[in-house]
Structures are given as structure tokens and as C-alpha cells.
Motif scaffolding. Structure first.
Motif, mmCIF file in Angstrom:
data_model
loop_
_atom_site.group_PDB
_atom_site.id
_atom_site.type_symbol
_atom_site.label_atom_id
_atom_site.label_comp_id
_atom_site.label_asym_id
_atom_site.label_seq_id
_atom_site.Cartn_x
_atom_site.Cartn_y
_atom_site.Cartn_z
ATOM 1 N N LYS A 130 0.821 -1.201 0.000
ATOM 2 C CA LYS A 130 0.000 0.000 0.000
ATOM 3 C C LYS A 130 0.860 1.257 0.000
ATOM 4 O O LYS A 130 0.565 2.232 -0.714
ATOM 5 N N LEU A 131 1.934 1.250 0.784
ATOM 6 C CA LEU A 131 2.830 2.407 0.829
ATOM 7 C C LEU A 131 3.439 2.666 -0.545
ATOM 8 O O LEU A 131 3.493 3.823 -1.008
ATOM 9 N N LEU A 132 3.887 1.617 -1.224
ATOM 10 C CA LEU A 132 4.489 1.799 -2.541
ATOM 11 C C LEU A 132 3.458 2.257 -3.565
ATOM 12 O O LEU A 132 3.773 3.074 -4.446
ATOM 13 N N GLU A 133 2.241 1.778 -3.467
ATOM 14 C CA GLU A 133 1.201 2.232 -4.392
ATOM 15 C C GLU A 133 0.939 3.727 -4.238
ATOM 16 O O GLU A 133 0.656 4.421 -5.220
ATOM 17 N N GLU A 134 1.041 4.217 -3.007
ATOM 18 C CA GLU A 134 0.752 5.621 -2.754
ATOM 19 C C GLU A 134 1.927 6.542 -3.062
ATOM 20 O O GLU A 134 1.730 7.686 -3.480
ATOM 21 N N ARG A 135 3.175 6.053 -2.897
ATOM 22 C CA ARG A 135 4.326 6.953 -2.958
ATOM 23 C C ARG A 135 5.329 6.655 -4.057
ATOM 24 O O ARG A 135 6.162 7.504 -4.362
ATOM 25 N N LEU A 136 5.301 5.473 -4.639
ATOM 26 C CA LEU A 136 6.324 5.129 -5.617
ATOM 27 C C LEU A 136 6.169 5.999 -6.864
ATOM 28 O O LEU A 136 5.094 6.054 -7.469
ATOM 29 N N PRO A 137 7.252 6.707 -7.283
ATOM 30 C CA PRO A 137 7.151 7.559 -8.476
ATOM 31 C C PRO A 137 7.107 6.719 -9.746
ATOM 32 O O PRO A 137 7.463 5.526 -9.757
ATOM 33 N N TYR A 138 6.701 7.355 -10.845
ATOM 34 C CA TYR A 138 6.609 6.674 -12.124
ATOM 35 C C TYR A 138 7.474 7.415 -13.150
ATOM 36 O O TYR A 138 7.834 8.582 -12.970
ATOM 37 N N ARG A 139 7.827 6.737 -14.213
ATOM 38 C CA ARG A 139 8.650 7.336 -15.258
ATOM 39 C C ARG A 139 7.936 8.573 -15.834
ATOM 40 O O ARG A 139 6.745 8.527 -16.153
ATOM 41 N N GLY A 140 8.689 9.649 -15.931
ATOM 42 C CA GLY A 140 8.135 10.890 -16.455
ATOM 43 C C GLY A 140 7.618 11.834 -15.391
ATOM 44 O O GLY A 140 7.322 13.001 -15.675
ATOM 45 N N GLN A 141 7.521 11.350 -14.142
ATOM 46 C CA GLN A 141 7.076 12.217 -13.050
ATOM 47 C C GLN A 141 8.205 13.174 -12.672
ATOM 48 O O GLN A 141 9.369 12.775 -12.613
ATOM 49 N N PRO A 142 7.902 14.475 -12.423
ATOM 50 C CA PRO A 142 8.955 15.419 -12.018
ATOM 51 C C PRO A 142 9.695 14.915 -10.781
ATOM 52 O O PRO A 142 9.073 14.479 -9.803
ATOM 53 N N PHE A 143 11.011 14.967 -10.842
ATOM 54 C CA PHE A 143 11.822 14.507 -9.732
ATOM 55 C C PHE A 143 11.850 15.554 -8.631
ATOM 56 O O PHE A 143 12.064 16.738 -8.873
ATOM 57 N N ASN A 144 11.623 15.095 -7.401
ATOM 58 C CA ASN A 144 11.685 15.956 -6.218
ATOM 59 C C ASN A 144 12.449 15.193 -5.150
ATOM 60 O O ASN A 144 12.025 14.119 -4.711
ATOM 61 N N HIS A 145 13.586 15.745 -4.741
ATOM 62 C CA HIS A 145 14.441 15.037 -3.793
ATOM 63 C C HIS A 145 13.740 14.815 -2.457
ATOM 64 O O HIS A 145 13.949 13.778 -1.803
ATOM 65 N N GLN A 146 12.882 15.774 -2.047
ATOM 66 C CA GLN A 146 12.165 15.614 -0.776
ATOM 67 C C GLN A 146 11.214 14.428 -0.840
ATOM 68 O O GLN A 146 11.070 13.690 0.141
ATOM 69 N N ASP A 147 10.548 14.236 -1.981
ATOM 70 C CA ASP A 147 9.658 13.085 -2.124
ATOM 71 C C ASP A 147 10.446 11.773 -2.087
ATOM 72 O O ASP A 147 9.980 10.766 -1.541
ATOM 73 N N TYR A 148 11.618 11.793 -2.683
ATOM 74 C CA TYR A 148 12.483 10.602 -2.661
ATOM 75 C C TYR A 148 12.888 10.258 -1.230
ATOM 76 O O TYR A 148 12.809 9.096 -0.804
ATOM 77 N N GLU A 149 13.315 11.267 -0.463
ATOM 78 C CA GLU A 149 13.691 11.021 0.929
ATOM 79 C C GLU A 149 12.475 10.620 1.761
ATOM 80 O O GLU A 149 12.585 9.828 2.697
ATOM 81 N N SER A 150 11.316 11.187 1.425
ATOM 82 C CA SER A 150 10.091 10.822 2.144
ATOM 83 C C SER A 150 9.740 9.355 1.910
ATOM 84 O O SER A 150 9.281 8.659 2.825
ATOM 85 N N LEU A 151 9.956 8.858 0.689
ATOM 86 C CA LEU A 151 9.713 7.444 0.402
ATOM 87 C C LEU A 151 10.637 6.566 1.232
ATOM 88 O O LEU A 151 10.202 5.573 1.834
ATOM 89 N N LYS A 152 11.908 6.937 1.314
ATOM 90 C CA LYS A 152 12.858 6.159 2.107
ATOM 91 C C LYS A 152 12.478 6.188 3.594
ATOM 92 O O LYS A 152 12.494 5.149 4.275
ATOM 93 N N SER A 153 12.125 7.387 4.090
ATOM 94 C CA SER A 153 11.722 7.486 5.501
ATOM 95 C C SER A 153 10.461 6.687 5.768
ATOM 96 O O SER A 153 10.320 6.068 6.835
ATOM 97 N N GLY A 154 9.530 6.707 4.810
ATOM 98 C CA GLY A 154 8.296 5.938 4.981
ATOM 99 C C GLY A 154 8.561 4.452 5.103
ATOM 100 O O GLY A 154 7.943 3.758 5.921
ATOM 101 N N LEU A 155 9.484 3.936 4.302
ATOM 102 C CA LEU A 155 9.828 2.514 4.388
ATOM 103 C C LEU A 155 10.496 2.193 5.717
ATOM 104 O O LEU A 155 10.188 1.179 6.358
ATOM 105 N N ARG A 156 11.424 3.066 6.153
ATOM 106 C CA ARG A 156 12.074 2.837 7.444
ATOM 107 C C ARG A 156 11.068 2.873 8.586
ATOM 108 O O ARG A 156 11.094 2.018 9.488
ATOM 109 N N ASN A 157 10.206 3.884 8.586
ATOM 110 C CA ASN A 157 9.240 4.041 9.685
ATOM 111 C C ASN A 157 8.251 2.886 9.724
ATOM 112 O O ASN A 157 7.891 2.397 10.809
ATOM 113 N N LEU A 158 7.811 2.457 8.537
ATOM 114 C CA LEU A 158 6.867 1.342 8.501
ATOM 115 C C LEU A 158 7.528 0.064 8.998
ATOM 116 O O LEU A 158 6.901 -0.736 9.709
#
Length: 583
Positions: A130-158
Motif C-alpha cells: 500500500k505504501l508503494l502504491e501511494e508513494r512510488l514515483p513513475y517514469r516521467g514524473q517530475p523529480f523531487n528530492h524531498q519526495d524521494y527522501e520521504s519514500l525512504k523514511s516511509g519505508l524505514r518508519n513502517l
């Protein structure tokens, strides 16, 4: 030679006077970006710290301006702008020197290859999917470093929340190809095995072990989840048995993938005394004195008592409480009450003994009660009448609400719905047959950041063989702070020959209110109320209009209202003061 040296000194002096103005202030302006991008850029550049100060040397300004170009590039890169260009210019004025940055962000970098791999038990865990469905970026999506770090933090916290104690990233990288404006992401998250709950042990408790174990909602061998431990800590702390509660998983003692749980408890003060002064427009000045024994024995039984004295009503109440199967939410209680009320020619003295069984089911609350009461009552100059009833009753309530993030004492959205049924039969310790039902509902909805709408409705109906045999506490009244404002407390309803309100068989009280937050803890409100107490549903309803002010105090909203009874224009505006939650 002396002339040459003098000319050089004059030149340096002139240069300093033009390069180091004594009065001009420094300003910084950034053009070409806005919103979050601009906010982050202004916080990142070093020259911003000198804004509003006297301009330093021209050399210092130009150095910091050039340095700021690179700082701006660094500040906007995390938002995907890796091909930006920044130019700086120092504009000298008589009163202000402005360092102007012009930013051309260029094309935004987007995601190229997105590779993520979960290994271990997490790959089969639905929460991670569920976390990956909500946060995993897709090809062509604008890159945002904060979103990338948020995905990593979300995996660690979960992982931490769900007991993957050994989880770690074996690979985590972002490779930016500036010429192609793409960012390739690779994540490999090795979760390891999920830990299970081990044995839960309590330290330093004065209560029976069987009572403490009823606070636990997880079982040994179940998958670990920090939410269960947080609920355990909140429930133990809310029981008022303990002054401090510490719930700790002992990862260092985990064996066979099971982690033991240690709960350390410190006893609260056994006795609590309370004294409070207050004022309400329904009750007038009042004083409250209370005594609680937080535990009577090692089974967690409690004793609670209170005396409330006011201009309208005096009450003494004592309750002996026994924890239920879920001691944080369920209880049994034996209760005694004596209430003496005298207001506007209405007089009542009530003696009541009752037994209650209270249960909580998520959002639902249920209360069973069996009460025996004797009431001596009179209206006006009528002789005092005594009534005796054994009354079984049941009440269900459904409550759901959310609070404003900035202030937990303000309801953002929510509702409360309640229904209460009670009755008695003359063959079972009752003077007459009666049955009554009371429905009530409240609703709060936020229209915007400042505006809310609040609505409430209450309806009651009573069927009896002998209305005159019912004491005033079993009849329906309307009017007052929590009913129809603009009218006095319980002064709406049928009257006797003396004009004294005696209550009715039916009742309704409804309100619609709109409030506006003009400061963080202050609101103004406009409202209208309508209702009455009646012997017949066809009787006319009474209406009022008014306005008020709300102060959101640390203990809840304080409301001061002025209301006018529209059906009695000769009466002045009535003041209402109340304290309590919106629901």
C-alpha cells in the motif's frame, strides 16, 4: 614623491566613501521563481542574513552576490531543476542597495528508470504494498528530492512500526543525467524477518496481575506492531492508577524471533481532592468539591464522589466503579445521588440509586442502567407530590470527530448521535406506566480555514398512563444554555394555572450556528435556535436569534452568547455562558 603618496591616499579615501555608504541598507530580490521554490531559495542563500542591515564594503557585497548564484542553484536542485541558470546584479541606490537574482529554471528533471526491490518478509506485507502504491514515483514524473527522501523514511518508519528490526537499505541511489534531464532511482530494501510479540511483563505494580493483563490487546506470538504498544501505554496512563507508564520492547533480549515487552509502572497518588469555582447562566454561581480514591483494592476498584452547590441546584453523588473486561473502556458502577433543585417556582428533591454497565465498541458507546428513584416535587403553590419508580434504561452513542491540527480543542469535522430509552411498569415498583425516548445529534463541519457550521437537534417523546405522577426529572423541558438560548433554563413548556412551567410530554430543541475565526484562539458566531416543550406535537415552537464570542481555552471552548427570544420582543437580550467541547 610626497605629492604622489598624497594623491594615492585621497583616491583611496574617495573610493572608500563611495564603496562603503554609511546609510544605505541592503535588500535581496529573487525573480523567476515563486512559492515553495522561492521560500527554500531565500532560506538557503547566505547574503539573505544581511538584508535590512547597513551595506558592508562593495567587495563583500559582490563576493556574497556571486556566491549566492551557486547557493541558489543548490537550493533549487532538490526540486528537479538541475539545468538552471542564475545571474546576479548589484543595483546601487541612495537609500538601498539591491542584490537582484534572476533565475531561469530550465526544464525540470523527471524520473527515468525507477527500480525498487523488497526482500525478506516485507515483500509479502500488504502494508508495504500500500505504501508503494501511494508513494512510488513513475517514469516521467517530475523529480523531487524531498519526495524521494520521504519514500525512504516511509519505508524505514513502517519497518520500525511493524517489527522489522533488522531492516536496512542495501542500495539507495539517484543518478541524474543532466543532458537528458532524467533521474534514475534504485532502491533495494532488505527487511529481514518480522519479529513477533514475546512475553509482556509488568514491573513495580501494586495491582493484581490479572487486571493489568486485561489492558493488553496483543497476544504472544502475534506479529509485532508499535501501535499496539502505544495503545497499551495510553490506556494504562488514562486509567489514573499510575503517574508514569513506560512500555519498552527489549530487542536485545529477542529470542526465536520474539521480542519481550517490559512495562514499568509508577503509582499515582491514591487519593485526589478537588475544589472548583464556576458560573453558568443556567446554574448561577457554583462550587464543586470532589474526592476520588483511585484504587480501593488490588483489583482496581475505584471510588468517586462529588458535591456541587449552586444557586439553582445542589447535588451529592458517589460512585463505586469496577473495571470491566476491557478496563480502559468498560466498567460497572454502583451509584447514589441526592439532588435538591429549586428554580422559578419549580422544586424537586431526588433520591436515586443505580447500577450501570458501560461498554465501548470502537466509535459506539453503550450504557445499560437500572435505577430506583424517589422524587418529591411541586410547582408553584401546589402541594408536594412524591413519586417512586424502578427504571431500566439503555443509551447508545456514536461519536466520530477530527480536530484542527493547530488546536486539538477545536473540532474540525465530526458528529455525535445518541438515543436513550427508558421506562417503568406499575407492577414493578412504579407509581404508573411510562416509556420515553430521546434522540439527539450534533454535527460540526469546517467550510474553510476560518469558517465552520455547527448544527444540533434534540427530540423527546413520552407516553404514560398518569402524567401527573411523573416527577420533574422524568418530564421534558426546554430553554437554557444547551437548549433554546434566549429563554431561561427550563422555562419553555406547558404551564399550570399559576403560570409555572410544569414540563411536557414532547420536546424538541434545534440550533444552527456559523462561527468565524478572526484570531487563532478567538471566534465569533451567529446562531438561531428553535424548540419547545409540549403536551401535543401541534403546539407552537419558540425561536431565538443571537450572536456570541468564543475563546478556545486550554481546557476547551468558552462561549459567551447574547440571544433574543423572537416570540417575546418585550424581553431583553439574555446572556448565556457555557464551557465544554463542541460535541
Amino acid at each position: 614623491m610626497l605629492i604622489v603618496v598624497s594623491l594615492c591616499l585621497l583616491q583611496v579615501s574617495y573610493a572608500q566613501s563611495s564603496w562603503e555608504p554609511s546609510d544605505a541598507k541592503l535588500a535581496v530580490r529573487i525573480e523567476g521563481i515563486e512559492g515553495q521554490l522561492l521560500q527554500n531559495a531565500r532560506a538557503y542563500i547566505g547574503i539573505k542574513a544581511l538584508e535590512g542591515q547597513t551595506v558592508p564594503s562593495i567587495f563583500r557585497v559582490r563576493y556574497l552576490a556571486r556566491k549566492g548564484e551557486q547557493e541558489l542553484l543548490t537550493a533549487i536542485e532538490p526540486y528537479g531543476f538541475y539545468n538552471a541558470q542564475v545571474k546576479s546584479e548589484v543595483i546601487e541606490g541612495d537609500d538601498t542597495w539591491t542584490v537582484l537574482y534572476t533565475v531561469e529554471v530550465g526544464p525540470v528533471t523527471t524520473y527515468g528508470d525507477v527500480n525498487i526491490e523488497l526482500t525478506g518478509s516485507a515483500q509479502y506485507d500488504a502494508a508495504f504494498q500500500k505504501l508503494l502504491e501511494e508513494r512510488l514515483p513513475y517514469r516521467g514524473q517530475p523529480f523531487n528530492h524531498q519526495d524521494y527522501e520521504s519514500l525512504k523514511s516511509g519505508l524505514r518508519n513502517l519497518a520500525a512500526e511493524r517489527g522489522y528490526y533488522d531492516a536496512q537499505f542495501s542500495t539507495h541511489s539517484i543518478k541524474v543525467e543532466r543532458d537528458k534531464q532524467i533521474a534514475n532511482m534504485t532502491l533495494v530494501f532488505e527487511s529481514g524477518e518480522r519479529y513477533l510479540f514475546g512475553e509482556t511483563s509488568f514491573c513495580c505494580s501494586f495491582l493484581n496481575e490479572s487486571l493489568l493483563e486485561r489492558f493488553i490487546h496483543h497476544q504472544r506470538g502475534e506479529p509485532f506492531n508499535t501501535r499496539a504498544l502505544l495503545d497499551l501505554q495510553v490506556d494504562l496512563a488514562g486509567s489514573e492508577y499510575f503517574s508514569t507508564v513506560e512500555v519498552s520492547p527489549r530487542w536485545d533480549q529477542a529470542t526465536t524471533n520474539q521480542v519481550p515487552i517490559d512495562v514499568t509502572l509508577s503509582p499515582n497518588k491514591r487519593d485526589r481532592y478537588q475544589v472548583g469555582l464556576g458560573y453558568g447562566t443556567d446554574t448561577g454561581a457554583r462550587i464543586t468539591m470532589g474526592f476520588d480514591r483511585r484504587w480501593v483494592n488490588d483489583r482496581g476498584h475505584r471510588l468517586s464522589s462529588v458535591i456541587r452547590l449552586s444557586e439553582v441546584q445542589n447535588t451529592g453523588y458517589v460512585s463505586y466503579i469496577i473495571p470491566g473486561n476491557d478496563p480502559a473502556r468498560d466498567s460497572y458502577s454502583f451509584n447514589g445521588e441526592i439532588t435538591d433543585r429549586s428554580f422559578e417556582a419549580q422544586r424537586s428533591k431526588l433520591y436515586r440509586a443505580s447500577f450501570k454497565d458501560i461498554r465501548h465498541y470502537d466509535r459506539w458507546h453503550r450504557t445499560y442502567q437500572l435505577a430506583y428513584q424517589r422524587e418529591d416535587f411541586s410547582f408553584g403553590d401546589e402541594p408536594t407530590t412524591s413519586s417512586n419508580f424502578l427504571i431500566p434504561s439503555v443509551e447508545w452513542s456514536l461519536i466520530e470527530s477530527s480536530s484542527l491540527p493547530a488546536n486539538r480543542n477545536i473540532i474540525d469535522d465530526g458528529y455525535r448521535i445518541s438515543i436513550m430509552l427508558q421506562g417503568a411498569h406499575e407492577n414493578v415498583l412504579a407509581d404508573t406506566n411510562f416509556a420515553s425516548v430521546k434522540l439527539s445529534a450534533k454535527w460540526v463541519h469546517r467550510l474553510s480555514d476560518e469558517w465552520r457550521v455547527l448544527m444540533r437537534s434534540e427530540v423527546g417523546a413520552l407516553q404514560t398512563d398518569d402524567f401527573d405522577a411523573l416527577g420533574s426529572t422524568l418530564r421534558f423541558f426546554a430553554g437554557g444554555d444547551h437548549s433554546v438560548r434566549g429563554y431561561a433554563y427550563q422555562q419553555l413548556g406547558p404551564t399550570n394555572d399559576e403560570g409555572v412551567v410544569v414540563g411536557g410530554r414532547f420536546m424538541t430543541a434545534n440550533s444552527i450556528e456559523v462561527d468565524y475565526a478572526f484570531k487563532s484562539n478567538w471566534r465569533v458566531a451567529l446562531f438561531t435556535d428553535i424548540g419547545n416543550s409540549m403536551m401535543d406535537w401541534n403546539d407552537r415552537l419558540k425561536q431565538s436569534v443571537g450572536f456570541g464570542i468564543r475563546w478556545v481555552s486550554p481546557i476547551g471552548p468558552v462561549r459567551l452568547d447574547l440571544a433574543m427570544a423572537m416570540d417575546e420582543p418585550s424581553n431583553p437580550w439574555r446572556l448565556h455562558l457555557t464551557l465544554g467541547p463542541d460535541l
